[in-house]
Design a protein around this motif. Structure first.
Motif, PDB file in Angstrom:
ATOM      1  N   CYS A   1      29.831 -62.582 -94.844  1.00 38.94           N
ATOM      2  CA  CYS A   1      28.217 -62.328 -94.781  1.00 38.94           C
ATOM      3  C   CYS A   1      27.723 -63.608 -94.061  1.00 38.94           C
ATOM      4  CB  CYS A   1      27.593 -62.764 -96.368  1.00 38.94           C
ATOM      5  SG  CYS A   1      25.888 -62.834 -96.411  1.00 38.94           S
TER       6      CYS A   1
ATOM      7  N   CYS B   1      25.511 -65.983 -96.300  1.00 36.74           N
ATOM      8  CA  CYS B   1      25.962 -67.245 -97.356  1.00 36.74           C
ATOM      9  C   CYS B   1      27.262 -67.723 -96.982  1.00 36.74           C
ATOM     10  CB  CYS B   1      26.114 -66.523 -98.885  1.00 36.74           C
ATOM     11  SG  CYS B   1      27.158 -65.038 -98.873  1.00 36.74           S
TER      12      CYS B   1
ATOM     13  N   GLN C   1      32.713 -61.181 -98.669  1.00 36.54           N
ATOM     14  CA  GLN C   1      32.448 -60.358 -99.703  1.00 36.54           C
ATOM     15  C   GLN C   1      32.917 -58.794 -99.483  1.00 36.54           C
ATOM     16  OE1 GLN C   1      30.565 -61.247-101.959  1.00 36.54           O
ATOM     17  NE2 GLN C   1      29.020 -62.873-101.321  1.00 36.54           N
TER      18      GLN C   1
ATOM     19  N   CYS D   1      24.519 -57.926 -99.487  1.00 35.11           N
ATOM     20  CA  CYS D   1      24.987 -58.857-100.091  1.00 35.11           C
ATOM     21  C   CYS D   1      24.223 -59.467-101.446  1.00 35.11           C
ATOM     22  CB  CYS D   1      25.348 -60.091 -99.188  1.00 35.11           C
ATOM     23  SG  CYS D   1      26.228 -61.293 -99.804  1.00 35.11           S
TER      24      CYS D   1
ATOM     25  N   CYS E   1      23.545 -62.182-102.168  1.00 31.48           N
ATOM     26  CA  CYS E   1      22.635 -63.381-101.634  1.00 31.48           C
ATOM     27  C   CYS E   1      21.469 -62.838-101.166  1.00 31.48           C
ATOM     28  CB  CYS E   1      23.603 -64.183-100.643  1.00 31.48           C
ATOM     29  SG  CYS E   1      23.401 -63.540 -98.834  1.00 31.48           S
TER      30      CYS E   1
HETATM   31 ZN   LIG Z   1      25.699 -63.148 -98.668  1.00 28.60          ZN
END
Ligand SMILES: [Zn+2]
Ligand SMILES: [Zn+2]
Ligand SMILES: [Zn+2]
Ligand SMILES: [Zn+2]
Ligand SMILES: [Zn+2]
Length: 265
Positions: A73, A76, A80, A101, A103
């Protein structure tokens, strides 16, 4: 000769062989996640409406297969996972996807399979996003940032924590000609120098991903068997007892894919 090996190209001499990649499906009845074969011809998946008998609950269900992929990602900075639904599209289109994601990031990213890659020159190991169709114990040619060049490297599925570290490489001893296991860490410490524990030979062998020598041997046996079968074709019956018992070997443990009917259109 190139070194990229994958199961799908192992026995190209079998005429009725279907090429497939392993996908997964979630059973709508028992919710379990199961592997499934998704077929392709050349480099494109075929249109197919997979209907399977779930290996867990024995119910006949229509399923929507998906491929689980990984990505880094950009927001972040964590690795993932994402699911890409199976579609009749080219295989290489599975290397990029729009993801969201947890996040908050949403956008298009490169996806693939997270693997441990070991350079055959400097023996440094790094975790890297590889092609989505990469398999365990493959040999790739990839860029090594330490050597600053494209090098032959070994690709392995990352070991889970607590899993016993088994030898991930092998070489053929140049003195006693037996296949010996060896760890990447060992080669890193010794700059590629190996010592055969059976005959005490010391040298710089040609190292391969584990299973390489066995695959070579099997391929040769396979070719020999095809030749023998071809020469026997005129006989009314053939005795296959000996060869079938010889073929029995403890295979690698991997999930059994569900058999699947391909419905055209
Ligand atoms: Zn992320
Ligand atoms: Zn090789
Ligand atoms: Zn089920
Ligand atoms: Zn290197
Ligand atoms: Zn030896």
């Amino acid at each position: 000769m190139g070194h990229k090996q994958s199961r799908t190209t192992e026995c190209v001499s079998t005429e009725q062989q279907q090429q497939f990649k392993l996908f997964e499906y979630a059973c709508p009845k028992c919710k379990s996640k199961r592997p499934i074969q998704y077929f392709h011809k050349d480099d494109k998946f075929l249109p197919q409406a997979p209907r399977v008998v779930c290996g867990e609950c024995n119910t006949s269900v229509t399923v929507e297969p998906f491929k689980t992929v990984e990505y880094g990602c950009p927001s972040c900075k964590k690795w993932q996972k994402a699911r890409i639904p199976a579609k009749p599209m080219p295989l290489n289109m599975y290397n990029v996807s729009v993801v969201s994601c947890n996040c908050g990031f949403k956008g298009q990213v490169a996806v693939g399979r997270l693997m441990d890659v070991t350079c055959s020159q400097c023996w440094q190991k790094r975790r890297e996003l590889c092609d989505v169709w990469s398999e365990d114990n493959e040999e790739h040619r990839t860029y090594c940032s330490t050597c600053q060049d494209y090098k032959r490297s070994f690709v392995h599925v990352p070991k889970k924590k607590g899993e016993a570290v088994r030898a991930d490489m092998e070489y053929m001893c140049e003195n006693c000609f037996r296949v010996r296991p060896i760890h990447a860490e060992e080669l890193l410490r010794s700059d590629g120098l190996a010592c055969c524990s059976l005959c005490q030979w010391v040298g710089y062998p040609e190292v391969h991903a584990q299973g390489h020598c066995e695959r070579q041997k099997r391929r040769k046996e396979e070719a020999r068997r095809h030749a023998v079968e071809a020469s026997r074709q005129s006989r009314p019956s053939r005795d296959s007892g000996a060869s079938s018992s010889r073929m029995k070997r403890p295979g690698k443990v991997r999930p059994e894919p569900e058999p699947m009917r391909v419905v055209p259109g």
